[in-house]
Design a protein around this motif. Sequence first.
Motif, PDB file in Angstrom:
ATOM      1  N   GLU A  87      36.242  -9.388  85.609  1.00 33.73           N
ATOM      2  CA  GLU A  87      37.351  -8.832  86.375  1.00 33.73           C
ATOM      3  C   GLU A  87      37.113  -7.346  86.605  1.00 33.73           C
ATOM      4  N   GLY A  88      36.662  -7.001  87.840  1.00 34.57           N
ATOM      5  CA  GLY A  88      36.344  -5.606  88.138  1.00 34.57           C
ATOM      6  C   GLY A  88      37.531  -4.675  88.009  1.00 34.57           C
ATOM      7  N   ARG A  89      38.740  -5.212  88.186  1.00 31.60           N
ATOM      8  CA  ARG A  89      39.921  -4.347  88.151  1.00 31.60           C
ATOM      9  C   ARG A  89      40.238  -3.811  86.757  1.00 31.60           C
ATOM     10  N   ILE A  90      39.532  -4.296  85.733  1.00 29.21           N
ATOM     11  CA  ILE A  90      39.770  -3.735  84.399  1.00 29.21           C
ATOM     12  C   ILE A  90      39.413  -2.254  84.363  1.00 29.21           C
ATOM     13  N   THR A 147      34.329   8.092 100.875  1.00 25.16           N
ATOM     14  CA  THR A 147      34.018   8.611  99.542  1.00 25.16           C
ATOM     15  C   THR A 147      34.771   7.783  98.514  1.00 25.16           C
ATOM     16  N   LEU A 148      34.014   7.211  97.569  1.00 25.63           N
ATOM     17  CA  LEU A 148      34.585   6.326  96.559  1.00 25.63           C
ATOM     18  C   LEU A 148      34.442   6.952  95.174  1.00 25.63           C
ATOM     19  N   PRO A 149      35.261   6.503  94.228  1.00 26.38           N
ATOM     20  CA  PRO A 149      35.079   6.951  92.840  1.00 26.38           C
ATOM     21  C   PRO A 149      33.703   6.536  92.315  1.00 26.38           C
ATOM     22  N   ARG A 150      33.154   7.334  91.408  1.00 29.89           N
ATOM     23  CA  ARG A 150      31.826   7.063  90.850  1.00 29.89           C
ATOM     24  C   ARG A 150      31.779   5.718  90.116  1.00 29.89           C
ATOM     25  N   ILE A 151      32.921   5.205  89.715  1.00 28.35           N
ATOM     26  CA  ILE A 151      32.990   3.902  89.045  1.00 28.35           C
ATOM     27  C   ILE A 151      32.297   2.823  89.864  1.00 28.35           C
ATOM     28  N   ASP A 207      27.847  -4.054  89.820  1.00 33.34           N
ATOM     29  CA  ASP A 207      27.781  -5.488  89.556  1.00 33.34           C
ATOM     30  C   ASP A 207      29.149  -6.109  89.312  1.00 33.34           C
ATOM     31  N   ASP A 208      30.138  -5.294  89.024  1.00 28.00           N
ATOM     32  CA  ASP A 208      31.472  -5.818  88.726  1.00 28.00           C
ATOM     33  C   ASP A 208      32.326  -5.993  89.973  1.00 28.00           C
ATOM     34  N   PHE A 209      31.818  -5.558  91.126  1.00 27.19           N
ATOM     35  CA  PHE A 209      32.595  -5.589  92.355  1.00 27.19           C
ATOM     36  C   PHE A 209      31.858  -6.388  93.429  1.00 27.19           C
TER      37      PHE A 209
END
Length: 463
Positions: A309-312, A360-364, A370-372
């Motif tokens: 679950e990428g939203r974690i 521009t996206l967060p560095r996460i 791989d989580d998204f």
Amino acid sequence: NNLNAVPSNLVPGTIPFFTNPNEGNEDENWPIPNFEDTYTKMRDHEKGIPRCDRRYRLLTYSNCFVGSEAVDWMTKNMNMSREEAIQFGQKLMDVGIFHHVTQSEPFQDDYFFYRFQEDEDSSILNMKRVWEQGRPVRPALDVAQDLITKLACLCEEYRLSILTVRNRNQEAGSGQHAGSSSKDSVRGDAVDYQALAKSDAFRQYCFAAAELQRVDLFGLDQEERLAFFVNVYNTLCLHCHIVLGTPTNFFRRWLFFRSMCYRVSGLDFSLDDIEHGILRGNKCSPSLRIIQQLRPYDPKCQYILKKREGRIHFVISAGTASDPPIRILDADNVEEELHFSTDEFLNHTVRINVAKKTVTLPRIFSWYADDFPSPQIELLKWISQYLRSDQQIALNGLMNEEKGEIPTILYENFEWSNADARFNAAVVRKKRRRLERERKAMDRSLSPHLSNPVGPAVNQYSP
């Protein structure tokens, strides 16, 4: 002296740390009633058992006391014979109040060194007390939620205190510094961690966190397990900020994420163990891309979440300026909280420049690609569903799936400096109201039965 007597008017959840809530429990290792007061006197810096660094055979043992001196103190202050003092000291050792410095000797009236568990310098942050076997333990979800709420409330209290002091100083000097720049204004998320770390409230929190040592994780479903470990992660992260400070360089980050632990259900979990091992399905850390976080034989593997679950990433937080705010999850609305936190964080951090055709996206999203969803066009479509309508229109206008056209993706630099652990103030207020309701309900339930009811533990450490 009846060392085994237990007060009959205590109920689970309202007891001091050292008393046995089970009426009729014959466990001979429980200390005497009202031991909290005795323990405080034992540790008094001026009148308690003498503690200092001591040397023996070229080795230095920090912050310890001598067995014979402890016996002297107990005979003088507790009206015991030396034989009774030795028995009492052994009882305290048996339940983990203190131990021999090399774990090799029982309690003796001799020149042996002992150290209070509270004084143990350990990377396991919830070992200031040992949650002895047989002591009642609440459900794991309740313990984790209670601890993160208590610690978040403490941080809120010490944020407000430093804000008040600085604003007073600013007002006092406003006549002389009317022209000062806005950068000198007080930061709203500043927490006085040094004062918090020295407070008695934080000391009591550390005692309460020992309950995690014996929580039962079996029987938790996937959503309950996710809520439990998210709350434990955020609690441990706040705890690390208080005792270690901000992880502003590589070495401090290594210590922060890989070395500092909580003991949970008998196993030691670091922040990396929880994030990469449990919540991400035992994936590699971005700093160690070829090694799984947990080895196949690691007993912690039994708690790995099966569904990725990428939203974690939007409900856990390392407490930095670039992280989402720390949240407190309820097991009964995990999906709602995941959606809301993702919506809030992406609308706060995603920036779209239509003229330059960049997003521009967060560095996460770079670290945990791989989580998204992938490829990139699928990622942007996934992000788009969480953005407000004008941002959705702007982002969708930059994408042409048929032609394979997408905007250039940039990643925001991750900000480690000035990293005060942050949390959603609205969430803290909500949890505080819940604690107050529970406290009042407990008071009402106890008042007909107890002439002098004890306040519930759930409110004991809240500001």
